[in-house]
Scaffold this motif. Structure first.
Motif, PDB file in Angstrom:
ATOM      1  N   GLY A  73       0.835  -1.195   0.000  1.00  0.00           N
ATOM      2  CA  GLY A  73       0.000   0.000   0.000  1.00  0.00           C
ATOM      3  C   GLY A  73       0.870   1.245   0.000  1.00  0.00           C
ATOM      4  N   ALA A  74       0.213   2.396   0.160  1.00  0.00           N
ATOM      5  CA  ALA A  74       0.964   3.645   0.116  1.00  0.00           C
ATOM      6  C   ALA A  74       1.786   3.869   1.388  1.00  0.00           C
ATOM      7  CB  ALA A  74       0.016   4.822  -0.111  1.00  0.00           C
ATOM      8  N   THR A  75       1.309   3.391   2.513  1.00  0.00           N
ATOM      9  CA  THR A  75       2.079   3.541   3.743  1.00  0.00           C
ATOM     10  C   THR A  75       3.449   2.876   3.580  1.00  0.00           C
ATOM     11  OG1 THR A  75       0.092   3.608   5.111  1.00  0.00           O
ATOM     12  CG2 THR A  75       2.146   3.018   6.221  1.00  0.00           C
ATOM     13  N   ASP A  78       5.565   4.868   1.122  1.00  0.00           N
ATOM     14  CA  ASP A  78       6.114   6.066   1.777  1.00  0.00           C
ATOM     15  C   ASP A  78       7.331   5.699   2.626  1.00  0.00           C
ATOM     16  OD1 ASP A  78       4.184   7.769   0.710  1.00  0.00           O
ATOM     17  OD2 ASP A  78       2.872   7.668   2.456  1.00  0.00           O
ATOM     18  N   HIS A 103       0.586  13.319   4.773  1.00  0.00           N
ATOM     19  CA  HIS A 103      -0.078  12.211   5.456  1.00  0.00           C
ATOM     20  C   HIS A 103       0.822  11.705   6.584  1.00  0.00           C
ATOM     21  CE1 HIS A 103      -1.808   8.117   5.876  1.00  0.00           C
ATOM     22  NE2 HIS A 103      -2.903   8.670   5.400  1.00  0.00           N
ATOM     23  N   MET A 150       3.599  16.029  -1.039  1.00  0.00           N
ATOM     24  CA  MET A 150       2.487  15.232  -1.557  1.00  0.00           C
ATOM     25  C   MET A 150       1.896  15.868  -2.816  1.00  0.00           C
ATOM     26  SD  MET A 150      -0.215  16.222   1.505  1.00  0.00           S
ATOM     27  CE  MET A 150      -0.860  14.565   1.598  1.00  0.00           C
ATOM     28  N   ASN A 154      -5.092  14.692   1.305  1.00  0.00           N
ATOM     29  CA  ASN A 154      -6.238  13.815   1.522  1.00  0.00           C
ATOM     30  C   ASN A 154      -7.417  14.511   2.206  1.00  0.00           C
ATOM     31  OD1 ASN A 154      -3.808  13.495   3.230  1.00  0.00           O
ATOM     32  ND2 ASN A 154      -5.229  12.522   4.648  1.00  0.00           N
ATOM     33  N   ASP A 179       3.969  11.709  -2.529  1.00  0.00           N
ATOM     34  CA  ASP A 179       2.893  10.794  -2.159  1.00  0.00           C
ATOM     35  C   ASP A 179       1.683  11.214  -3.000  1.00  0.00           C
ATOM     36  OD1 ASP A 179       0.706   9.530  -1.097  1.00  0.00           O
ATOM     37  OD2 ASP A 179       1.311   9.782   0.992  1.00  0.00           O
ATOM     38  N   GLN A 182      -3.682  10.308  -3.425  1.00  0.00           N
ATOM     39  CA  GLN A 182      -5.000  10.905  -3.672  1.00  0.00           C
ATOM     40  C   GLN A 182      -5.140  11.468  -5.083  1.00  0.00           C
ATOM     41  OE1 GLN A 182      -7.639  10.698  -1.897  1.00  0.00           O
ATOM     42  NE2 GLN A 182      -6.844  10.022   0.079  1.00  0.00           N
ATOM     43  N   SER A 202      -1.742   3.861  -4.084  1.00  0.00           N
ATOM     44  CA  SER A 202      -2.432   2.786  -3.384  1.00  0.00           C
ATOM     45  C   SER A 202      -3.665   2.349  -4.170  1.00  0.00           C
ATOM     46  CB  SER A 202      -2.856   3.280  -2.003  1.00  0.00           C
ATOM     47  OG  SER A 202      -3.495   2.243  -1.294  1.00  0.00           O
ATOM     48  N   HIS A 204      -6.463   0.837  -3.137  1.00  0.00           N
ATOM     49  CA  HIS A 204      -7.810   0.983  -2.562  1.00  0.00           C
ATOM     50  C   HIS A 204      -8.334   2.414  -2.578  1.00  0.00           C
ATOM     51  CE1 HIS A 204      -7.277   2.650   1.634  1.00  0.00           C
ATOM     52  NE2 HIS A 204      -6.034   2.244   1.443  1.00  0.00           N
ATOM     53  N   LYS A 205      -7.526   3.358  -3.064  1.00  0.00           N
ATOM     54  CA  LYS A 205      -8.021   4.724  -3.239  1.00  0.00           C
ATOM     55  C   LYS A 205      -8.495   4.948  -4.673  1.00  0.00           C
ATOM     56  CE  LYS A 205      -6.761   5.971   1.000  1.00  0.00           C
ATOM     57  NZ  LYS A 205      -5.743   6.910   1.421  1.00  0.00           N
TER      58      LYS A 205
END
Ligand code: PLP
Length: 387
Positions: A73-75, A78, A103, A150, A154, A179, A182, A202, A204-205
């Motif tokens: 994922g994005a976390t 990052d 974020h 970013m 978000n 990042d 979004q 990511s 799921h966004k």
């Protein structure tokens, strides 16, 4: 017919598009192979599917397939970008430039790196939620190894001047990480036009599954090197070991392909719906928009209602309408959002604000319902507080 509760929290997560679910299904059962199995057709099939997805993801951001590193994922992306650069470029220095509305997946990694000897400059955003290229340039030092700004925020939906910041980074020989979780899938993002060296995203966004994302890592001019944060089988060109999440990656690829096809009409439709929502909510006395309305994603509006506490407002509507106050991680505490405070809103104004984020499955009837409910809820809460 309206289906309650209504979902207007697409910036927190999106449902999987049914077309995405469909292409994922065989990879849970009949095509279950490990993409790293080199000696049989199960592995080859999985690898082929991952290759196709890698092309689809790369294509959406104008990258080459071999510049995509799949993550959880994005976390994780990052973390890999920030820690990976910090550990690799120690000979040059350990100064990182970022901003105060990133974020938490960026800010908390920066705090961690400070304990490891990094020096971090947190640029303040202006009242519109933007940093300027001039601010970034003034902060660059000989020992600056990374600029992390970013693409779009978000909570506000505000879009940073990424292309200009990227050009400055290039000019000063500093790696530029964004990042873009979004932004990707909602507005055109191109790593070459935007001078981006590292980019987090990511699934799921953007209507893909949860638990999968990617880090784009530039291979040419300049070639960016990263130290791995996960060691093991040497997957993903040694940058991220671990058996690939094949169904997730296949879904991520399909989600990217759909976004690429539908980006323009989706953005136009969402802008129209968002503007309809915003215009109507601004008819409520004492309401105001947070963040730049000019440099903004098509699907978001962050609105404050003077004298109304957002916790109370959420309680009044959240059986029927899913929206959020601040980001998912801080909404449990009474602390107002750090993003809104960074706009220099006072605590009361920050605590009166809600984020409405629309998406692919939002319909006009839903917007009209939300407007009606919010108008009633705000009026009722104000009446109560005057008793
Ligand atoms: C959601 C989000 C993240 C975290 O992404 P995950 O894939 O859920 O780890 C990081 N940055 C931004 C800007 C986000 O919106």
């Amino acid at each position: 017919m309206l289906h309650l509760p209504l979902y207007l929290d697409y910036n927190a997560t999106t449902p999987c598009d049914p077309r995405v679910v469909e292409v994922m299904l065989p990879f849970f059962s009949t095509q279950f192979g490990n993409a790293a199995s080199r000696h049989h057709s199960f592995g080859w099939q999985a690898e082929e599917a991952v290759d196709r997805a890698r092309e689809q993801v790369a294509s959406l951001i104008g990258a080459e397939p071999n510049e995509i590193v799949f993550t959880s994922g994005a976390t994780e992306a990052d973390n890999l970008a920030l820690k990976g650069v910090f550990e690799t470029y120690t000979a040059k220095g350990s100064h990182i430039i970022t901003c105060n509305i990133e974020h938490k997946a960026v800010l908390d990694v920066c705090k961690h790196l400070e304990k490891r000897g990094a020096e971090i400059t947190y640029l303040p955003v202006n009242a519109e939620g933007l940093v300027s290229p001039q601010q970034v340039e003034a902060a660059i030092r000989p020992d600056t190894v990374l600029i992390a700004i970013m693409y779009a925020n978000n909570e506000l939906g505000t879009i940073m001047p990424v292309k200009e910041i990227g050009a400055l980074a290039r000019q000063h020989n500093v790696i530029f990480f964004t990042d873009a979780t979004q932004a990707v899938g909602k507005i055109p993002v191109d790593v070459n036009q935007d001078n981006i060296d590292l980019l987090a995203m990511s699934a799921h966004k953007l209507y893909g599954p949860k638990g999968v994302g990617a880090l784009y890592v530039r291979r040419r001019s300049p070639r960016v090197k990263l130290s791995a944060q996960m060691h093991g089988g040497g997957h993903e060109r040694n940058m991220r070991s671990g058996t690939l999440n094949v169904p997730g990656i296949v879904g991520f690829g399909k989600a990217c392909a759909l976004c690429q096809e539908e980006l323009q009409p989706d953005a136009e439709r969402l802008t129209r719906l968002r503007d309809r929502l915003e215009k109507s909510l601004l008819q409520i006395d004492g309401s105001f928009v947070n963040g730049s309305r000019q440099h903004r994603l098509p699907n978001v509006t962050n609105i404050g209602f003077k004298g109304v506490d957002n916790e109370g407002l959420l309680l009044a509507i959240n059986k029927e309408i899913a929206v959020s106050s601040g980001s998912a991680c801080t909404s449990a505490s009474l602390e107002p959002s750090y993003v809104l405070k960074a706009l220099r809103l006072d605590d009361e104004a920050a605590r009166s604000s809600l984020r409405f984020s629309l998406g692919r499955f939002t319909r006009e009837e839903e917007i009209d319902y939300v407007v009606k409910k919010l108008g009633e809820a705000v009026a009722r809460l104000r009446e109560l507080s005057f008793r």
